[in-house]
Design a protein around this motif. Sequence first.
Motif, PDB file in Angstrom:
ATOM      1  N   LYS A  91       0.819  -1.202   0.000  1.00  0.00           N
ATOM      2  CA  LYS A  91       0.000   0.000   0.000  1.00  0.00           C
ATOM      3  C   LYS A  91       0.860   1.263   0.000  1.00  0.00           C
ATOM      4  N   ALA A  92       1.964   1.212   0.742  1.00  0.00           N
ATOM      5  CA  ALA A  92       2.866   2.363   0.788  1.00  0.00           C
ATOM      6  C   ALA A  92       3.520   2.587  -0.576  1.00  0.00           C
ATOM      7  N   TRP A  93       3.882   1.487  -1.269  1.00  0.00           N
ATOM      8  CA  TRP A  93       4.490   1.634  -2.595  1.00  0.00           C
ATOM      9  C   TRP A  93       3.490   2.219  -3.586  1.00  0.00           C
ATOM     10  N   GLU A  94       2.208   1.864  -3.477  1.00  0.00           N
ATOM     11  CA  GLU A  94       1.190   2.418  -4.368  1.00  0.00           C
ATOM     12  C   GLU A  94       1.028   3.916  -4.153  1.00  0.00           C
ATOM     13  N   ARG A  95       1.064   4.350  -2.909  1.00  0.00           N
ATOM     14  CA  ARG A  95       0.959   5.781  -2.631  1.00  0.00           C
ATOM     15  C   ARG A  95       2.193   6.528  -3.144  1.00  0.00           C
ATOM     16  N   LEU A  96       3.355   5.853  -3.017  1.00  0.00           N
ATOM     17  CA  LEU A  96       4.577   6.481  -3.509  1.00  0.00           C
ATOM     18  C   LEU A  96       4.555   6.608  -5.030  1.00  0.00           C
ATOM     19  N   ASP A  97       3.954   5.640  -5.698  1.00  0.00           N
ATOM     20  CA  ASP A  97       3.782   5.722  -7.153  1.00  0.00           C
ATOM     21  C   ASP A  97       3.016   6.985  -7.529  1.00  0.00           C
ATOM     22  N   GLU A  98       1.934   7.240  -6.804  1.00  0.00           N
ATOM     23  CA  GLU A  98       1.103   8.403  -7.083  1.00  0.00           C
ATOM     24  C   GLU A  98       1.860   9.702  -6.833  1.00  0.00           C
ATOM     25  N   GLU A  99       2.659   9.721  -5.747  1.00  0.00           N
ATOM     26  CA  GLU A  99       3.411  10.931  -5.425  1.00  0.00           C
ATOM     27  C   GLU A  99       4.489  11.208  -6.477  1.00  0.00           C
TER      28      GLU A  99
END
Length: 354
Positions: free
Chosen positions: A300-308
């Motif tokens: 989940k953290a990697w997905e948010r980092l993708d968006e950022e």
Amino acid sequence: MEKFLLLKMKLLAAGARYPDSASCDCLVINLLGLCRLELFDIALFLWCKTFKMGAMDVQLESTAVQHGQAKINVEEHALVSLLSDEKYATEKTEDVDPDDYEKLEEGIMQYGCAHYRRRCRIRAPCCNEIFDCRHCHNETKNSIKIDAVKRHELPRHEVQQVICSLCGTEQEVRQVCISCGVCMGKYFCEVCKLFDDDVSKQQYHCNGCGICRIGGKENFFHCSKCGCCYSIVLKNSHACVEGAMHHDCPICFEYLFESTNDVSVLPCGHTIHVKCLREMEEHCQFACPLCSKSVCDMSKAWERLDEELATISDTCDNKMVRILCNDCGATSEVQFHLIAHKCQKCKSYNTRQI
């Protein structure tokens, strides 16, 4: 007390092969819990008959007992006494002479230290001093206030003498005091020389570890490769690491194998104190201090980092770098970014540039 000694003499006269008097005391107490006093001779006859046939572990079931749970397991070395059974309080009230029962229970949970509730103290074989338990000894003799040359810890298996807290009699390690007849600990391990009246901890002795642990034997298993007991939920899912528990915590440097604090097994197989792991998370550290693998599911953290990262412009469009993924171990060549680099195999951002 006289009845207890009389029954002990009957047991010895029956030819029971026991290594010491302490083990004999344990058996007498448990046979008393199995049947009423007048049926002791019958129970003793059945036990001796089974024991002499060569059985290592004896299960003696008596039809003379009115309740249906009257079963005892007698182990040849009597490592752990059945006094720790939860039925102890109710069954002893029915089946044992009130005077003997009151003597065994006298002072229960009223003596001990911050570590154990017990009715005895130990004489340390290393310095010949008396302490409530080995932890009390280690806190006193291994503190920074003591000269570094004189610091030492107590070897638990070498304890030979205990002192009854009620009558003050010093004697060899045993569960029942030879002088006043009080039970010095509901839980008793002859190997670890451990006494504890608080059986709610569900203590058990692990032969693989060589020491006693808490939590209930049915809830743990011993991993021979890791060299320690783990929760049963990890039996088919944990990553084995040779001697995983036989080292210091990577954060506080306390020896984990004998630590009294909760220990967590990370997905990578390394171990760390639970409280130390929580401190890491509070400081946004989610990688194992030893191998740098993620300590939890970070998808989940990697997905948010993708968006950022998608919103951040990069001026180094043509620069490529090689990276190593700490999670899967794969190497790949990716476009350089000032913030982070993504593994092309497992999509993790837990990477390093090589």
